[in-house]
Design an enzyme around this catalytic site. Sequence first.
Site, PDB file in Angstrom:
ATOM      1  N   SER A 179       0.843  -1.275   0.093  1.00 40.55           N
ATOM      2  CA  SER A 179      -0.050   0.070  -0.008  1.00 40.55           C
ATOM      3  C   SER A 179       0.675   1.318   0.045  1.00 40.55           C
ATOM      4  CB  SER A 179      -0.985   0.033   1.260  1.00 40.55           C
ATOM      5  OG  SER A 179      -1.558  -1.326   1.335  1.00 40.55           O
ATOM      6  N   CYS A 237      -2.366  -5.659   1.723  1.00 40.23           N
ATOM      7  CA  CYS A 237      -3.636  -5.407   1.517  1.00 40.23           C
ATOM      8  C   CYS A 237      -4.373  -6.177   0.314  1.00 40.23           C
ATOM      9  CB  CYS A 237      -3.971  -4.123   1.490  1.00 40.23           C
ATOM     10  SG  CYS A 237      -5.880  -3.426   0.964  1.00 40.23           S
ATOM     11  N   CYS A 264      -7.077  -6.675   3.532  1.00 43.72           N
ATOM     12  CA  CYS A 264      -8.278  -6.092   3.250  1.00 43.72           C
ATOM     13  C   CYS A 264      -9.248  -6.573   2.066  1.00 43.72           C
ATOM     14  CB  CYS A 264      -7.991  -4.465   2.959  1.00 43.72           C
ATOM     15  SG  CYS A 264      -6.740  -3.834   3.439  1.00 43.72           S
ATOM     16  N   LYS A 315     -10.141 -10.656   2.330  1.00 47.33           N
ATOM     17  CA  LYS A 315     -10.994 -10.602   3.365  1.00 47.33           C
ATOM     18  C   LYS A 315     -12.356 -10.137   3.086  1.00 47.33           C
ATOM     19  CE  LYS A 315     -11.350  -7.310   6.252  1.00 47.33           C
ATOM     20  NZ  LYS A 315     -10.654  -6.385   6.879  1.00 47.33           N
ATOM     21  N   TYR A 322      -1.641  -3.085 -10.583  1.00 48.12           N
ATOM     22  CA  TYR A 322      -0.579  -2.254  -9.532  1.00 48.12           C
ATOM     23  C   TYR A 322       0.799  -2.500 -10.640  1.00 48.12           C
ATOM     24  CZ  TYR A 322      -2.631  -1.785  -5.073  1.00 48.12           C
ATOM     25  OH  TYR A 322      -3.545  -1.008  -4.225  1.00 48.12           O
ATOM     26  N   TYR A 378      -9.247  -7.385  15.638  1.00 48.61           N
ATOM     27  CA  TYR A 378     -10.023  -7.302  14.542  1.00 48.61           C
ATOM     28  C   TYR A 378     -10.117  -8.364  13.514  1.00 48.61           C
ATOM     29  CZ  TYR A 378      -7.215  -4.992  10.940  1.00 48.61           C
ATOM     30  OH  TYR A 378      -6.325  -4.916   9.859  1.00 48.61           O
ATOM     31  N   GLU A 410     -12.716 -10.906  12.632  1.00 47.91           N
ATOM     32  CA  GLU A 410     -13.345 -10.971  11.164  1.00 47.91           C
ATOM     33  C   GLU A 410     -13.212 -12.232  10.585  1.00 47.91           C
ATOM     34  OE1 GLU A 410     -12.431  -6.560   9.781  1.00 47.91           O
ATOM     35  OE2 GLU A 410     -10.918  -7.925   9.401  1.00 47.91           O
ATOM     36  N   ARG A 424      -7.775 -14.641  25.463  1.00 50.56           N
ATOM     37  CA  ARG A 424      -7.156 -14.850  26.672  1.00 50.56           C
ATOM     38  C   ARG A 424      -7.761 -13.691  27.631  1.00 50.56           C
ATOM     39  NH1 ARG A 424      -0.984 -12.666  25.730  1.00 50.56           N
ATOM     40  NH2 ARG A 424      -1.404 -10.774  25.113  1.00 50.56           N
ATOM     41  N   HIS A 477     -35.055   8.897   5.770  1.00 50.13           N
ATOM     42  CA  HIS A 477     -35.817   7.901   6.312  1.00 50.13           C
ATOM     43  C   HIS A 477     -36.465   6.844   5.304  1.00 50.13           C
ATOM     44  CE1 HIS A 477     -38.647   6.541   9.355  1.00 50.13           C
ATOM     45  NE2 HIS A 477     -39.804   6.803   8.416  1.00 50.13           N
ATOM     46  N   GLU A 513     -30.137   7.428   9.863  1.00 46.58           N
ATOM     47  CA  GLU A 513     -30.571   8.551  10.491  1.00 46.58           C
ATOM     48  C   GLU A 513     -30.708   8.749  11.995  1.00 46.58           C
ATOM     49  OE1 GLU A 513     -34.898   8.802   9.968  1.00 46.58           O
ATOM     50  OE2 GLU A 513     -35.182   6.649   9.672  1.00 46.58           O
TER      51      GLU A 513
HETATM   52  C1  LIG Z   1      -5.950 -10.199   7.418  1.00 49.97           C
HETATM   53  C2  LIG Z   1      -5.834  -8.784   7.253  1.00 49.97           C
HETATM   54  C3  LIG Z   1      -6.939  -7.891   6.962  1.00 49.97           C
HETATM   55  C4  LIG Z   1      -6.770  -6.287   6.889  1.00 49.97           C
HETATM   56  N1  LIG Z   1      -7.846  -5.623   6.590  1.00 49.97           N
HETATM   57  C5  LIG Z   1      -7.653  -4.366   6.586  1.00 49.97           C
HETATM   58  C6  LIG Z   1      -8.907  -3.543   6.395  1.00 49.97           C
HETATM   59  O1  LIG Z   1     -10.030  -4.228   6.170  1.00 49.97           O
HETATM   60  N2  LIG Z   1      -8.320  -2.175   6.338  1.00 49.97           N
HETATM   61  C7  LIG Z   1      -7.487  -1.765   6.228  1.00 49.97           C
HETATM   62  O2  LIG Z   1      -7.132  -0.560   6.055  1.00 49.97           O
HETATM   63  N3  LIG Z   1      -6.454  -2.524   6.677  1.00 49.97           N
HETATM   64  C8  LIG Z   1      -6.443  -3.756   6.793  1.00 49.97           C
HETATM   65  N4  LIG Z   1      -5.182  -4.476   6.966  1.00 49.97           N
HETATM   66  C9  LIG Z   1      -4.066  -3.541   7.326  1.00 49.97           C
HETATM   67  C10 LIG Z   1      -3.291  -3.565   5.918  1.00 49.97           C
HETATM   68  O3  LIG Z   1      -3.228  -4.637   4.773  1.00 49.97           O
HETATM   69  C11 LIG Z   1      -1.936  -3.103   6.312  1.00 49.97           C
HETATM   70  O4  LIG Z   1      -2.061  -1.923   7.075  1.00 49.97           O
HETATM   71  C12 LIG Z   1      -1.272  -2.283   4.927  1.00 49.97           C
HETATM   72  O5  LIG Z   1      -1.178  -3.493   3.691  1.00 49.97           O
HETATM   73  C13 LIG Z   1      -0.159  -1.987   5.122  1.00 49.97           C
HETATM   74  O6  LIG Z   1       0.681  -1.385   4.132  1.00 49.97           O
HETATM   75  P1  LIG Z   1       2.271  -1.304   3.942  1.00 49.97           P
HETATM   76  O7  LIG Z   1       2.699  -0.551   2.568  1.00 49.97           O
HETATM   77  O8  LIG Z   1       2.972  -0.945   5.295  1.00 49.97           O
HETATM   78  O9  LIG Z   1       2.806  -2.857   3.735  1.00 49.97           O
HETATM   79  P2  LIG Z   1       2.373  -4.208   2.956  1.00 49.97           P
HETATM   80  O10 LIG Z   1       1.177  -3.676   2.146  1.00 49.97           O
HETATM   81  O11 LIG Z   1       2.277  -5.264   3.690  1.00 49.97           O
HETATM   82  O12 LIG Z   1       3.508  -4.291   1.740  1.00 49.97           O
HETATM   83  C14 LIG Z   1       4.915  -4.590   2.037  1.00 49.97           C
HETATM   84  C15 LIG Z   1       5.454  -5.080   1.094  1.00 49.97           C
HETATM   85  O13 LIG Z   1       6.981  -5.285   1.055  1.00 49.97           O
HETATM   86  C16 LIG Z   1       7.544  -6.287   0.705  1.00 49.97           C
HETATM   87  N5  LIG Z   1       8.772  -6.590   1.131  1.00 49.97           N
HETATM   88  C17 LIG Z   1       9.009  -6.991   2.363  1.00 49.97           C
HETATM   89  N6  LIG Z   1      10.270  -6.994   2.818  1.00 49.97           N
HETATM   90  C18 LIG Z   1      10.939  -6.793   1.375  1.00 49.97           C
HETATM   91  C19 LIG Z   1      12.169  -6.780   1.107  1.00 49.97           C
HETATM   92  N7  LIG Z   1      13.228  -6.801   1.817  1.00 49.97           N
HETATM   93  N8  LIG Z   1      12.500  -6.467  -0.209  1.00 49.97           N
HETATM   94  C20 LIG Z   1      11.363  -6.491  -1.309  1.00 49.97           C
HETATM   95  N9  LIG Z   1      10.108  -6.507  -0.880  1.00 49.97           N
HETATM   96  C21 LIG Z   1       9.816  -6.461   0.400  1.00 49.97           C
HETATM   97  C22 LIG Z   1       6.305  -7.669   0.991  1.00 49.97           C
HETATM   98  O14 LIG Z   1       6.264  -8.660   0.154  1.00 49.97           O
HETATM   99  C23 LIG Z   1       4.947  -6.786   0.773  1.00 49.97           C
HETATM  100  O15 LIG Z   1       4.654  -6.626  -0.608  1.00 49.97           O
HETATM  101  C24 LIG Z   1      -5.498  -5.769   6.955  1.00 49.97           C
HETATM  102  C25 LIG Z   1      -4.402  -6.721   7.158  1.00 49.97           C
HETATM  103  C26 LIG Z   1      -4.539  -8.197   7.268  1.00 49.97           C
HETATM  104  C27 LIG Z   1      -3.403  -8.860   7.636  1.00 49.97           C
END
Ligand SMILES: Cc1cc2nc3c(=O)[nH]c(=O)nc-3n(C[C@H](O)[C@H](O)[C@H](O)COP(=O)(O)OP(=O)(O)OC[C@H]3O[C@@H](n4cnc5c(N)ncnc54)[C@H](O)[C@@H]3O)c2cc1C
Length: 455
Positions: free
Chosen positions: A15, A43, A48, A51, A99, A181, A185, A202, A439, A444
Amino acid sequence: MSGFDCDLFVVGAGSGGVRAARMAAQRGARVVVAEAAALGGTCVNVGCIPKKLYSYAAHYSHDLRDAAGFGWDVATPTFDWERLKKNRAAEIGRLNGVYDQLLRGAGATLVRGWATLLDAHTVQVATGEETRRWRAANILVATGGTPSVPHFAGREHVLTSDQMFDLAPLPRRLVVVGGGYIACEFASIFQGLGVQVTQLYRGEQVLRGFDDEVRAFVAQEMAKTGIDLRLHSTVAAVERAADGLALTLDNGDALQADAVLYATGRVPNVAGLGLDAAGVSLTPHGAIAVDERFRSSVPSIRAVGDVCSRLQLTPVALAEAMVVVDDLFGAGTRRMEYELVPTAVFTHPNIGTVGLTEQQARERFGELRIFRSEFRPLKHTLSGSNERTLMKLVVDAASDRVVGLHMVGADAGEIVQGFAVALRAGATKALFDSTIGIHPTAAEEFVTMREPVTR
Ligand SMILES: Cc1cc2nc3c(=O)[nH]c(=O)nc-3n(C[C@H](O)[C@H](O)[C@H](O)COP(=O)(O)OP(=O)(O)OC[C@H]3O[C@@H](n4cnc5c(N)ncnc54)[C@H](O)[C@@H]3O)c2cc1C
């Protein structure tokens, strides 16, 4: 920025990383982004999006049951898990391609492989056959987080959320361990898909950090759908048994399951990144320590998203990435605000929330007026379902400002998003009262609650 191969090297195309790479490239910066796994990160691939797709699938079981009261006789419905998995995988594959196009279309260079920081300006990427180095004026670490499972006997038998989307076959009995959460979920989703779900937590109530009334209410609603929610429960051991898995709890109770999901927390992805070599400091919780402009202890290295572990939500990672791009390639005036970030929990029924819980508001403001409405939604007067809805407003008595807004009910996330704008604009209860309702809707209620239940 001569002498460097690129202006910005982004580690991780999830993301935060994709947003930063795209926006920086669109502003003319030379951007390289490295991704070791599928594009889109948590995500898109295991968070997200899949899910929510599964949550839609789960809701059909309730909707099909509800239909009878409206005159629909639906032949005994059957559910095809393999078809759902296949359709989900196809959609996620399509998004991975989107993407890829977004990054290339913006002019960023995409490198597939594991990236390691060698020093404050050098990144090495192992792409399989070869290793290549880049000298970057700036590095953005956006590597996200990963599920963490505590150490206990039989840990090797349990699953994390990453594996839940492709389970084969669909388990008949699922134990979900955790009260956050993600745990709630998945409990709701698999219950909706026809799985017998036991959720173990727990603590004394699920969803720590949410409003206490919301927590109790959603726990009760989840239990009404058939989830066997057991609080104050800890797993002592998991063993392989003739018929699936055998769990022993701390209190001596025994449970049988076909699959056990541990959703007990996530840790920042910092291992194997070379942060030590580059001199990047971590917080006591193992996240990258950053300032308000997301600079780490090394000024040329920044970090956003779950690897900084502030609020682990996709829109937060996106907004943080925008701050970084603005700081590096724009006016440098954008800042991140963590107050009034709305969020939803896709349980059945959903939770939507923005602002302070009643407990937080009491600590901050003292005197409050609390407005609460709990009711049977109109739809369920005919469906026969005993599901109820809770709506709650937390108002600072001195200023009349609405400082917290919470809902448990159908489409709570959709409803609360709009109210988040009102709260950010500083809306008072008087303004809520003067707003005309739509309504008949559940929404509301937020503008028609007149009498405080407590002060
Ligand atoms: C089950 C679940 C449900 C979720 N539901 C929601 C939701 O409903 N709404 C919401 O807002 N958020 C949700 N989240 C949280 C959301 O997915 C994360 O907050 C978000 O993806 C974080 O983005 P990010 O860019 O920090 O990391 P990520 O999206 O995790 O991206 C990190 C990327 O870095 C890559 N990477 C890591 N290390 C290296 C490396 N050394 N070299 C190259 N690539 C690397 C990984 O492969 C990955 O693709 C959910 C998370 C989970 C686990």
